[in-house]
Motif scaffolding. Structure first.
Motif, PDB file in Angstrom:
ATOM      1  N   LEU A 244      57.566  69.649  34.163  1.00 29.55           N
ATOM      2  CA  LEU A 244      56.609  68.618  33.777  1.00 29.55           C
ATOM      3  C   LEU A 244      55.519  68.445  34.825  1.00 29.55           C
ATOM      4  CD1 LEU A 244      58.919  65.848  32.269  1.00 29.55           C
ATOM      5  CD2 LEU A 244      57.398  67.405  31.050  1.00 29.55           C
ATOM      6  N   ARG A 245      55.908  68.581  36.098  1.00 32.34           N
ATOM      7  CA  ARG A 245      54.909  68.449  37.164  1.00 32.34           C
ATOM      8  C   ARG A 245      53.863  69.557  37.068  1.00 32.34           C
ATOM      9  NH1 ARG A 245      57.334  68.979  42.980  1.00 32.34           N
ATOM     10  NH2 ARG A 245      57.441  71.139  42.252  1.00 32.34           N
ATOM     11  N   LEU A 252      45.686  67.822  34.348  1.00 33.48           N
ATOM     12  CA  LEU A 252      44.803  66.969  35.142  1.00 33.48           C
ATOM     13  C   LEU A 252      43.700  67.763  35.809  1.00 33.48           C
ATOM     14  CD1 LEU A 252      47.361  64.504  36.787  1.00 33.48           C
ATOM     15  CD2 LEU A 252      45.819  64.062  34.883  1.00 33.48           C
ATOM     16  N   ARG A 253      44.001  68.983  36.260  1.00 32.50           N
ATOM     17  CA  ARG A 253      42.975  69.811  36.884  1.00 32.50           C
ATOM     18  C   ARG A 253      41.941  70.266  35.854  1.00 32.50           C
ATOM     19  NH1 ARG A 253      44.975  74.152  41.193  1.00 32.50           N
ATOM     20  NH2 ARG A 253      42.742  74.068  41.562  1.00 32.50           N
ATOM     21  N   PHE A 254      42.395  70.565  34.635  1.00 33.30           N
ATOM     22  CA  PHE A 254      41.450  70.924  33.577  1.00 33.30           C
ATOM     23  C   PHE A 254      40.545  69.740  33.249  1.00 33.30           C
ATOM     24  CE2 PHE A 254      40.336  70.956  29.057  1.00 33.30           C
ATOM     25  CZ  PHE A 254      39.652  72.163  28.980  1.00 33.30           C
ATOM     26  N   LYS A 255      41.148  68.547  33.165  1.00 32.34           N
ATOM     27  CA  LYS A 255      40.368  67.352  32.879  1.00 32.34           C
ATOM     28  C   LYS A 255      39.384  67.064  34.005  1.00 32.34           C
ATOM     29  CE  LYS A 255      40.893  62.410  31.894  1.00 32.34           C
ATOM     30  NZ  LYS A 255      41.873  61.284  31.742  1.00 32.34           N
ATOM     31  N   GLN A 256      39.825  67.237  35.254  1.00 34.83           N
ATOM     32  CA  GLN A 256      38.942  67.000  36.404  1.00 34.83           C
ATOM     33  C   GLN A 256      37.793  67.998  36.429  1.00 34.83           C
ATOM     34  OE1 GLN A 256      39.666  68.663  40.421  1.00 34.83           O
ATOM     35  NE2 GLN A 256      40.315  66.574  40.903  1.00 34.83           N
ATOM     36  N   ARG A 257      38.103  69.272  36.140  1.00 32.23           N
ATOM     37  CA  ARG A 257      37.062  70.301  36.151  1.00 32.23           C
ATOM     38  C   ARG A 257      36.028  70.030  35.056  1.00 32.23           C
ATOM     39  NH1 ARG A 257      40.310  74.111  37.081  1.00 32.23           N
ATOM     40  NH2 ARG A 257      40.844  74.534  34.904  1.00 32.23           N
ATOM     41  N   HIS A 258      36.518  69.608  33.886  1.00 37.67           N
ATOM     42  CA  HIS A 258      35.587  69.301  32.794  1.00 37.67           C
ATOM     43  C   HIS A 258      34.718  68.096  33.140  1.00 37.67           C
ATOM     44  CE1 HIS A 258      34.063  68.929  28.726  1.00 37.67           C
ATOM     45  NE2 HIS A 258      34.459  67.658  28.689  1.00 37.67           N
ATOM     46  N   GLU A 278      45.522  66.756  46.022  1.00 37.58           N
ATOM     47  CA  GLU A 278      46.652  65.962  46.477  1.00 37.58           C
ATOM     48  C   GLU A 278      46.869  64.759  45.570  1.00 37.58           C
ATOM     49  OE1 GLU A 278      45.909  64.930  50.492  1.00 37.58           O
ATOM     50  OE2 GLU A 278      46.139  66.966  51.258  1.00 37.58           O
ATOM     51  N   ASP A 279      45.788  64.142  45.127  1.00 37.96           N
ATOM     52  CA  ASP A 279      45.899  63.011  44.221  1.00 37.96           C
ATOM     53  C   ASP A 279      46.488  63.450  42.881  1.00 37.96           C
ATOM     54  OD1 ASP A 279      45.195  60.186  43.448  1.00 37.96           O
ATOM     55  OD2 ASP A 279      43.959  61.247  42.002  1.00 37.96           O
ATOM     56  N   ILE A 280      46.097  64.610  42.409  1.00 42.89           N
ATOM     57  CA  ILE A 280      46.640  65.141  41.159  1.00 42.89           C
ATOM     58  C   ILE A 280      48.131  65.428  41.305  1.00 42.89           C
ATOM     59  CG2 ILE A 280      46.630  67.193  39.687  1.00 42.89           C
ATOM     60  CD1 ILE A 280      43.617  67.230  39.905  1.00 42.89           C
ATOM     61  N   GLN A 281      48.524  66.024  42.425  1.00 39.22           N
ATOM     62  CA  GLN A 281      49.936  66.312  42.658  1.00 39.22           C
ATOM     63  C   GLN A 281      50.760  65.033  42.680  1.00 39.22           C
ATOM     64  OE1 GLN A 281      51.473  69.143  42.857  1.00 39.22           O
ATOM     65  NE2 GLN A 281      49.975  70.728  43.355  1.00 39.22           N
ATOM     66  N   LEU A 282      50.224  63.988  43.277  1.00 37.61           N
ATOM     67  CA  LEU A 282      50.934  62.711  43.339  1.00 37.61           C
ATOM     68  C   LEU A 282      51.109  62.113  41.948  1.00 37.61           C
ATOM     69  CD1 LEU A 282      52.170  60.462  45.051  1.00 37.61           C
ATOM     70  CD2 LEU A 282      49.885  59.488  45.281  1.00 37.61           C
ATOM     71  N   LYS A 283      50.040  62.109  41.156  1.00 40.92           N
ATOM     72  CA  LYS A 283      50.137  61.581  39.787  1.00 40.92           C
ATOM     73  C   LYS A 283      51.119  62.387  38.954  1.00 40.92           C
ATOM     74  CE  LYS A 283      45.446  59.650  39.647  1.00 40.92           C
ATOM     75  NZ  LYS A 283      44.103  59.739  39.035  1.00 40.92           N
ATOM     76  N   ALA A 284      51.108  63.704  39.129  1.00 37.85           N
ATOM     77  CA  ALA A 284      52.027  64.551  38.373  1.00 37.85           C
ATOM     78  C   ALA A 284      53.472  64.279  38.761  1.00 37.85           C
ATOM     79  CB  ALA A 284      51.683  66.027  38.608  1.00 37.85           C
TER      80      ALA A 284
END
Length: 404
Positions: A244-245, A252-258, A278-284
């Motif tokens: 899931l992570r 999240l990275r796809f959403k951030q890139r878009h 790092e913020d994405i990893q934490l949320k995941a």
């Protein structure tokens, strides 16, 4: 400016160094924004990042670090009272109020505190921390003895991944007797039994380990009958968590890139120092933790009942919060425990104490939100005032910086 490449050609009012070799590849977005081309060299891999963005990203790094620390403390310490409540509900086969919703637990907790002291929901925290530390120590010892990777990030092949999973299985199997002893300390009532000493978990765990075959006490299951389902639960939760992570990180990275493609400028960071990553990893991690706890809650209920059976444990009666009750059960194994719960307590019996899990997750997220707000406010107070910049007519442009 070590780490930023050669930026001498970009300090001029209109950016280009006439002595700098150009390339046939150009960044069209940069041309649309600033009106001129930027050569793409080996040192340049994206449009520029202004100094104000660098300051904001430093603040973002501080926020991410603070949230990571707060999440770690919450998961291992501040969540313990909710873990005590949910485990007491899970092992109580005669509980009439299932406490599937959080608000039914609040009056019970109030009565528990009036009848007992404020530490009643913190029982077993010492043994819980000891078992977690023992798990890490066993993993480290097995990793050094076999050469198997201890961390999933160091697995470079399918073989190493299976070695990593095998290491996890061995570690969980070895600490299962001590986990049983810790579970008893967590759920037993303080007013009906003596408080255990800090290191009693080792003594009780060794007793369970030595009684590998048929134990001497009543209906207690042999430890070998509990090891397999305990290992299966732990490994299933672990695999689901990392799966899931990974999926959440990709989304999240796809959403951030878009989102960044629609904004100016689009930021490119080096992978080793990316506060956004790092913020994405934490949320995941948080999302995977919540999903894992919810999905495996019924299985955890069954495993805890198998661990507690035959230990002559007396727990607080969470129907009233003003009495105690012994745990009496006669399950023959995992399948028998499941069928008995469904037959006598209904499917909802597998979710007894789910309201405590909801409170635990809500408190976890609330502490993270509070930590984020506090760190952001402190960062804003300590942030230096922005220096005024000149107009474009005078040829004064704000200095641009490029990451490698």
């Amino acid at each position: 400016m070590a780490g930023f490449g050669d930026i001498s050609g970009y300090n001029r009012p209109y950016g280009l160094d006439p002595n700098r070799e150009t390339n046939d590849l150009y960044d069209s977005r940069y041309q649309q924004i600033y009106g001129y081309h930027t050569p793409v060299t080996e040192e340049y891999q994206g449009p520029p990042l202004v100094m104000d963005d660098l300051v904001e990203d430093d603040n973002s790094a501080y926020v991410t670090t603070a949230i990571s620390v707060a999440s770690l403390i919450t998961e291992n310490l501040l969540s313990h009272p909710f873990i005590v409540l949910r485990r007491q509900c899970q092992v109580h086969n005669g509980l009439k109020n299932y406490h599937i919703v959080p608000y039914t637990l609040l009056p019970v907790v109030a009565r528990l505190h009036r009848r007992q002291d404020l530490t009643t929901l913190w029982k077993g925290i010492g043994s819980t921390c000891i078992v977690k530390g023992l798990n890490l120590a066993v993993e480290d010892a097995v990793s050094k003895g076999t050469g198997w990777p201890k961390e999933i990030g160091k697995c470079e092949s399918v073989l190493q991944f299976f070695q990593h999973i095998s290491l996890k299985c061995i570690s969980v199997a070895l600490i299962t007797p001590f986990y049983s002893a810790s579970l008893v300390e967590t759920v037993q009532s303080d007013i009906a039994s003596d408080k255990p000493a800090l290191f009693d978990v080792f003594r009780d765990g060794m007793v369970r380990l030595l009684e590998w075959g048929k134990p001497s006490r009543g209906r207690m299951l042999p430890i070998w009958a509990i090891v397999m389902p305990t290992v299966a639960l732990s490994i299933s939760k672990y695999i689901l968590h990392i799966t899931l992570r990974c999926i959440t990180v990709k989304c999240l990275r796809f959403k951030q890139r878009h989102r960044h493609e629609l904004s100016d400028p689009y930021l490119h960071y080096p992978k080793q120092a990316n506060p956004l990553l790092e913020d994405i990893q934490l949320k995941a991690n948080i999302f995977a933790f919540v999903a894992m706890e919810v999905m495996f809650y019924p299985v955890e209920t069954i495993i805890h009942r198998l661990h507690i059976q035959g230990t002559r444990t007396i727990i607080d009666n969470l129907d009233t919060g003003a009495s105690v009750i012994p745990i009496l059960s006669g399950y023959e194994g995992f399948v028998d425990c499941y069928t008995t719960i469904v037959a006598k307590e209904g499917t909802a019996g597998l979710y007894k104490g789910f309201g405590a899990l909801v409170l635990q997750l809500a408190a976890h997220i609330a502490i993270i939100k509070l930590t984020t707000w506090v760190v952001c406010e402190v960062s804003n107070l300590l942030k230096p005032a922005k220096s005024p910049t000149g107009s474009d007519d005078s040829g004064q442009l704000q200095q641009k910086y490029l990451f490698n």
